[in-house]
Enzyme design. Sequence first.
Site, PDB file in Angstrom:
ATOM      1  CE  LYS A 154      -5.903  -1.402  -0.209  1.00 29.66           C
ATOM      2  NZ  LYS A 154      -6.077  -0.130  -0.940  1.00 29.66           N
ATOM      3  CG  ASP A 205      -7.385   3.368   0.492  1.00 29.73           C
ATOM      4  OD1 ASP A 205      -6.343   3.916   0.892  1.00 29.73           O
ATOM      5  OD2 ASP A 205      -7.444   2.160   0.175  1.00 29.73           O
TER       6      ASP A 205
END
Length: 279
Positions: free
Chosen positions: A72, A109
């Site tokens: 990420k 997210d």
Amino acid sequence: MPAGATDARRAAVLGSPIAHSLSPVLHRAAYGELGLKGWSYDRFEIDEAALPGFVAGLGPEWAGLSLTMPLKRAVIPLLDEISETAASVEAVNTLVLAEDGRRVGDNTDIPGMVAALREHGVEQVDSAAILGAGATASSALAALARVCSGEVVVYVRSAARAAEMREWGERLDVDVRTEDWADAADALNRPLVIATTPAGTTDALATAVPERPATLFDVLYEPWPTELAARWSMFGGAVVSGLDLLVHQAVLQVEQMTGCAKAPVAAMRKAGEQALAAR
């Protein structure tokens, strides 16, 4: 249906380890429901060293990538553009290939957490608690910046992690106070508790659930329910699960990668539930 829906397009989830990922199940369910017949979604075991080569090799048939740990942050230098949401936590879980070839990074997210909470009736709270201070905790703080008007208390195991969470609070403009993990049972009386810890970590807290708990958001989905979530439900509290988060962040990914205005939440959730039940 977007233009080119019948063209062969590719997407995938990358990470290491990746075999456990439910992303293929969710995205493929969406493609089926949306009638995207030529679309495929795979998984690839890719670590940080292999990531640049993989991204460099993406051809015009690629629509996008989902990224999980440990990629990420590693993907950020490989991007042409990054959203404000992703930049706020220095984490990208979504790479979309634009028509002009640009690689655009986003983080679904955070809005996925907000959507999962809203689905369970949590629009705004005046305080909240976070259990743990790992990678997911910073995303939880960013989500709380949108739904919590007051203090967020973070329960941590080390002074270093406490300092990190206070720094994230300053960056995200969230009023953060840190407390020692030994006092984590105190968190359970807050209007919203977000558990971001690995499996088994919160089991010992189950006996401390209050008689009238409010809302627990436990980011785990396997094994499920956790002991804390089971006890919380037994006492009548609202529980948001890691599957709720996984579905809602995937919904946003599908919409970005395919150009469809509305991904099929119910079909994606059903596919995820069935896949977990079969394990």
